[in-house]
Write a protein that holds these residues in place. Structure first.
Motif, PDB file in Angstrom:
ATOM      1  N   THR A 222       2.737  19.580 -44.907  1.00  0.00           N
ATOM      2  CA  THR A 222       3.687  20.659 -44.605  1.00  0.00           C
ATOM      3  C   THR A 222       3.025  22.043 -44.860  1.00  0.00           C
ATOM      4  O   THR A 222       2.806  23.021 -43.900  1.00  0.00           O
ATOM      5  CB  THR A 222       5.145  20.735 -45.083  1.00  0.00           C
ATOM      6  OG1 THR A 222       5.965  19.529 -45.018  1.00  0.00           O
ATOM      7  CG2 THR A 222       5.824  21.881 -44.691  1.00  0.00           C
ATOM      8  N   ASN A 305       8.332  32.493 -43.654  1.00  0.00           N
ATOM      9  CA  ASN A 305       9.110  31.439 -44.286  1.00  0.00           C
ATOM     10  C   ASN A 305      10.200  31.012 -43.589  1.00  0.00           C
ATOM     11  O   ASN A 305      10.652  29.786 -43.371  1.00  0.00           O
ATOM     12  CB  ASN A 305       9.252  31.741 -45.643  1.00  0.00           C
ATOM     13  CG  ASN A 305      10.091  31.066 -46.598  1.00  0.00           C
ATOM     14  OD1 ASN A 305       9.894  29.733 -46.403  1.00  0.00           O
ATOM     15  ND2 ASN A 305      11.086  31.425 -47.392  1.00  0.00           N
ATOM     16  N   GLY A 308       9.834  28.939 -40.769  1.00  0.00           N
ATOM     17  CA  GLY A 308       8.939  27.649 -41.175  1.00  0.00           C
ATOM     18  C   GLY A 308       9.111  26.553 -40.345  1.00  0.00           C
ATOM     19  O   GLY A 308       8.268  25.940 -39.821  1.00  0.00           O
ATOM     20  N   ILE A 309      10.585  26.252 -39.896  1.00  0.00           N
ATOM     21  CA  ILE A 309      10.853  25.170 -39.333  1.00  0.00           C
ATOM     22  C   ILE A 309      10.211  25.077 -37.996  1.00  0.00           C
ATOM     23  O   ILE A 309       9.383  23.976 -37.547  1.00  0.00           O
ATOM     24  CB  ILE A 309      12.438  24.731 -39.389  1.00  0.00           C
ATOM     25  CG1 ILE A 309      13.012  24.516 -40.762  1.00  0.00           C
ATOM     26  CG2 ILE A 309      12.608  23.628 -38.379  1.00  0.00           C
ATOM     27  CD1 ILE A 309      14.366  24.704 -40.766  1.00  0.00           C
TER      28      ILE A 309
ATOM     29  N   VAL B 122      11.831  27.286 -46.793  1.00  0.00           N
ATOM     30  CA  VAL B 122      12.673  26.726 -45.755  1.00  0.00           C
ATOM     31  C   VAL B 122      12.248  25.202 -45.436  1.00  0.00           C
ATOM     32  O   VAL B 122      13.392  24.462 -45.148  1.00  0.00           O
ATOM     33  CB  VAL B 122      12.922  27.668 -44.575  1.00  0.00           C
ATOM     34  CG1 VAL B 122      13.632  27.114 -43.566  1.00  0.00           C
ATOM     35  CG2 VAL B 122      13.455  28.941 -44.834  1.00  0.00           C
ATOM     36  N   THR B 123      11.126  24.940 -45.421  1.00  0.00           N
ATOM     37  CA  THR B 123      10.714  23.611 -44.902  1.00  0.00           C
ATOM     38  C   THR B 123      10.879  22.681 -45.925  1.00  0.00           C
ATOM     39  O   THR B 123      11.171  21.438 -45.689  1.00  0.00           O
ATOM     40  CB  THR B 123       9.136  23.766 -44.697  1.00  0.00           C
ATOM     41  OG1 THR B 123       8.553  24.347 -45.772  1.00  0.00           O
ATOM     42  CG2 THR B 123       8.908  24.186 -43.399  1.00  0.00           C
ATOM     43  N   LEU B 126      14.582  21.740 -45.633  1.00  0.00           N
ATOM     44  CA  LEU B 126      15.103  20.962 -44.572  1.00  0.00           C
ATOM     45  C   LEU B 126      14.643  19.509 -44.951  1.00  0.00           C
ATOM     46  O   LEU B 126      14.981  18.541 -44.244  1.00  0.00           O
ATOM     47  CB  LEU B 126      13.943  21.323 -43.202  1.00  0.00           C
ATOM     48  CG  LEU B 126      14.246  20.577 -42.100  1.00  0.00           C
ATOM     49  CD1 LEU B 126      15.545  20.764 -41.390  1.00  0.00           C
ATOM     50  CD2 LEU B 126      13.145  20.761 -40.930  1.00  0.00           C
ATOM     51  N   GLN B 381      19.408  25.597 -33.430  1.00  0.00           N
ATOM     52  CA  GLN B 381      18.470  26.104 -34.436  1.00  0.00           C
ATOM     53  C   GLN B 381      18.901  27.143 -35.561  1.00  0.00           C
ATOM     54  O   GLN B 381      18.414  26.976 -36.662  1.00  0.00           O
ATOM     55  CB  GLN B 381      17.164  26.349 -33.719  1.00  0.00           C
ATOM     56  CG  GLN B 381      15.871  26.615 -34.482  1.00  0.00           C
ATOM     57  CD  GLN B 381      15.531  25.635 -35.129  1.00  0.00           C
ATOM     58  OE1 GLN B 381      15.656  24.583 -34.735  1.00  0.00           O
ATOM     59  NE2 GLN B 381      14.695  25.803 -36.130  1.00  0.00           N
ATOM     60  N   LEU B 384      21.292  25.713 -37.937  1.00  0.00           N
ATOM     61  CA  LEU B 384      20.500  24.780 -38.998  1.00  0.00           C
ATOM     62  C   LEU B 384      19.868  25.709 -40.031  1.00  0.00           C
ATOM     63  O   LEU B 384      20.218  25.526 -41.253  1.00  0.00           O
ATOM     64  CB  LEU B 384      19.307  24.262 -38.214  1.00  0.00           C
ATOM     65  CG  LEU B 384      18.448  23.240 -39.069  1.00  0.00           C
ATOM     66  CD1 LEU B 384      19.251  21.874 -39.643  1.00  0.00           C
ATOM     67  CD2 LEU B 384      17.115  22.763 -38.391  1.00  0.00           C
ATOM     68  N   GLU B 385      19.089  26.758 -39.543  1.00  0.00           N
ATOM     69  CA  GLU B 385      18.516  27.640 -40.753  1.00  0.00           C
ATOM     70  C   GLU B 385      19.632  28.640 -41.457  1.00  0.00           C
ATOM     71  O   GLU B 385      19.664  28.478 -42.550  1.00  0.00           O
ATOM     72  CB  GLU B 385      17.849  28.678 -39.895  1.00  0.00           C
ATOM     73  CG  GLU B 385      16.401  28.105 -39.417  1.00  0.00           C
ATOM     74  CD  GLU B 385      15.721  28.792 -38.322  1.00  0.00           C
ATOM     75  OE1 GLU B 385      16.185  29.872 -37.840  1.00  0.00           O
ATOM     76  OE2 GLU B 385      14.801  28.434 -37.842  1.00  0.00           O
ATOM     77  N   LEU B 388      21.355  25.988 -43.984  1.00  0.00           N
ATOM     78  CA  LEU B 388      20.318  25.404 -45.151  1.00  0.00           C
ATOM     79  C   LEU B 388      20.444  26.713 -46.044  1.00  0.00           C
ATOM     80  O   LEU B 388      20.434  26.460 -47.279  1.00  0.00           O
ATOM     81  CB  LEU B 388      18.891  25.612 -44.497  1.00  0.00           C
ATOM     82  CG  LEU B 388      18.626  24.052 -43.737  1.00  0.00           C
ATOM     83  CD1 LEU B 388      17.210  24.276 -43.152  1.00  0.00           C
ATOM     84  CD2 LEU B 388      18.896  22.889 -44.515  1.00  0.00           C
TER      85      LEU B 388
END
Lengths: 454, 454
Positions: A222, A305, A308-309, B122-123, B126, B381, B384-385, B388
């Motif tokens: 990642t 950040n 990031g996704i 953030v990754t 996820l 999207q 989702l963020e 989280l």
């Protein structure tokens, strides 16, 4: 980086200030001696430093590396090596599972007929053949990466660092993609061997755990994808400003100018272009999200950040584009004439499978920016089923072509002669518990216990 | 099924005609004594048969089971159990990785600040939070499946077998989906622990290999999905003919009548309906492919094999619909008033994450039959963020809520007190190689070798 003496030459005792040991059992990689090391008041002489690029002079002056990325150049080489190695691991797993699927018979298709080779089940073909194609796609693109590494190495020796950022980012994304796909693919192939895939005599567990380890070492996947994502942000900005792009990012130019995809035809080059276009679309979306966060007053780092996704998704598709384009160029390029017609036919089928399978895998990314009719969608599914059927008769020969020696595969399920059951049984018989018809524990423990209860 | 004496009571030697042994080392499940057994001229008395349903009478007459599916009823129970167990395994892995991600600090977000808890990336969120939501979704639907099992058991005791096919198919698809997702999810969580996730003291490897084993035992997952796919073919035919449908397949009725989806609003119930509609669309496509193959003269069995890929895809979405609908009903249903507002808020966020994440996971299936605008795609999207971020402050408390005892997790990374590094070091110190500062092998092997070369 430096080296330092840890133990006394005579007694092997750790030297004063040194606390050293191993880190305990770990999953896979049993032969690698990972350890812990504590240093307290240990002086490292200046001459013990590895000073190829950055240097410390005798008077203490620090001299920076001529290019900051040079610090990572050994890592770049390692990532190229890891990519090649993992493509090989996937080919090994595919060889074992494919050969086993030609020997194992289970679940009748037609009730009145003998149980078929499990490879005749279409769902089994979907587990095996795309991994064969993946292994070849990654081998070809790892070779291309390796050539690029050598060219760049020569450049660097001449003091020319211009191609280093491209190589750095390509090695990052290839390492991340190849190890992740190989980990998932090898596990899928292990599961495709059913219960026998769990036996250590199948050797699939070691292949899977080697592939899994590669996801974390030499740059966690990642973290690597995020680096590539940031490189793509710079590339997109350059593309919108009409500035030059590195070769592997040149597909961004059209979309950055607002060019649309044109028509989906489903031809090979068109599928590769669609994957590139979907990659460019992801890059654009990530760039817009980044820009929005920056406009809201976030720092560059916070914005990266928060995005990031999307950055990792863009990086993944960017890497996929490179692999797809490399595979296409190899199969349809000038080397065609050097190969036999029969080999070209096999390679074309594997390319067809790779491209159709990759398009279906990234279908939501494609459908977000390219429209496909119901019939076109239907046709992708039909092509998938059709090419699996075409590959079926050649499948064992293709993995034989990987040319792994039985000693290298070390697998009861995947040996060249196909004597699966004999090998499984012979290896099971070697288990310590099978050395005597009645284990000693019966006389020592079980029998006294049973008698005491009677 | 039957039982038979294998060994002599006195000597424990295998009885005449019996060849018995263990199958050799295997990956995971070390405590389970899988073995091989050969029987040659061994007579099994009639009374040694397990004759709960099908029977053999003293005169040799075979009496069939009152319902053919009854033969599988024990397997049905086992699949309900496996589903529950695997939901628990996923919750365990999520607990370990989430707690570790609150302790581990790495990779600065802002260059001038301290390295953040890795959970602030953030990754990383996820990787963690969707698995927490998955674990809860599977626990809730495994509970529902378990209730259905008990209701059906009571029915069967009364001689009523009407609900058995529904339970059979639901247990098949739930077992396949839950074990596959738990295997992939637990491995994702293990990878989310970086290098430390490879240590056996992290205990992630045992959780992953337990989950992996469940993909193959009690009905191999692909075989189960194919069964469910065939059930869905019958259900689709029934739906098109206006015949009654089992409750979990009732969502097929509208689409079979040609009803379209209507408008995407992105509300929770709308997302569940979209997943159901996408499932129905896959069922329809598979049905059409089957019909086409039958029309070409293939047997039912050949056509089912040829349509295998689409059948498994339809089955997967069918199962996903059940899980999504169950989660939605739990969070928004009558039990709301029994829970605190704070708990409801947490559950709502987890449901939001589950539904948005599942919609994105199956986006290509949804986009094939429902149109979403660019803004609606963008909004998924963003949601989702956003969710989280909302779950982040509660994440550790949520996994604490799973209430696993440290002894049960048995993990240096995932203990309740968060003393990760102390535990890692203490456990490493217990390694046999760390018991002496200089291993014996130095004096026995290495020193003589070094001296001989000097």
């Amino acid at each position: 980086m430096f080296f330092v003496q840890l133990r006394d030459e005579e007694t092997h005792m750790p030297l004063p200030g040194i606390d050293i040991g191993e880190i305990g059992h770990k999953r896979g990689f049993y032969g690698v001696s990972n350890g812990f090391l504590g240093l307290k008041n240990v002086r490292i002489p200046r001459t013990n430093m590895l000073m190829r690029n950055a240097k410390v002079q005798p008077d203490g002056t620090f001299v920076k590396s001529p290019a900051s990325v040079l610090t990572y150049f050994t890592m770049v080489m390692m990532r190229c090596v890891v990519t090649r190695d993992n493509a090989t691991l996937l080919a090994m797993a595919a060889t074992i599972a494919t050969r086993y699927s030609a020997v194992r018979r289970q679940s009748p298709i037609n009730p009145n007929e003998r149980e078929p080779q499990i490879m005749d089940h279409v769902t089994q073909q979907l587990k095996l053949f795309p991994e064969i194609a993946n292994a070849i796609a990654y081998q070809l693109s790892a070779n291309k990466l390796w050539s690029l590494y050598h060219e760049t190495y020569v450049d660097i020796e001449r003091g020319d660092f211009t191609r280093l950022p491209e190589l750095h980012n390509l090695s990052c994304v290839m390492k991340a993609l190849c190890t992740a796909d190989c980990n998932v693919g090898a596990e899928r192939l292990r599961l495709a061997c059913g219960g026998h895939g769990y036996l250590t005599s199948a050797n699939m567990h070691l292949i899977v755990s080697s592939a899994a380890a590669a996801c974390s070492y030499e740059g966690e996947n990642t973290v690597l994808l995020l680096q590539v994502g940031r490189f793509l942000m710079k590339s997109w900005r350059a593309a919108t400003e009409g500035k030059p792009l590195t070769p592997t990012a040149s597909y961004l130019r059209g979309p950055a100018r607002g060019e649309t995809f044109g028509k989906w035809t489903g031809e090979w080059a068109n599928i590769v272009a669609a994957i590139e276009y979907a990659a460019a679309n992801k890059v654009r979306l990530a760039f817009e999200s980044m820009s929005q966060r920056l406009a809201q007053g976030q720092t560059e780092a916070e914005a990266a950040n928060g995005t990031g996704i999307e950055l990792t998704q863009a990086a993944e598709l960017h890497g996929r584009s490179f692999v797809a384009a490399t595979f296409l160029a190899y199969v349809t390029g000038p080397t065609v004439s050097e190969r036999s017609a029969a080999l070209n036919r096999v390679l074309e089928r594997l390319l067809e499978l790779y491209l159709v399978h990759t398009a279906l895998r990234h279908l939501s990314d494609i459908l977000q920016c390219i429209s496909l009719s119901d019939a076109e969608l239907r046709s992708l599914q039909t092509r998938l089923e059709s090419v699996l059927k075409k590959i079926r008769p050649d499948a064992v020969a293709i993995v034989d072509g990987f040319d792994f020696h039985d000693r290298c595969l070390s697998s009861a399920l995947g040996s060249y002669d196909g004597n699966v059951y004999e090998r499984l049984f012979d290896l099971a018989k070697q288990s310590p518990l099978n050395q005597e018809p009645v284990p000693k524990s019966f006389h020592k423990v079980l029998k006294p216990f049973l008698k005491s209860n009677l």
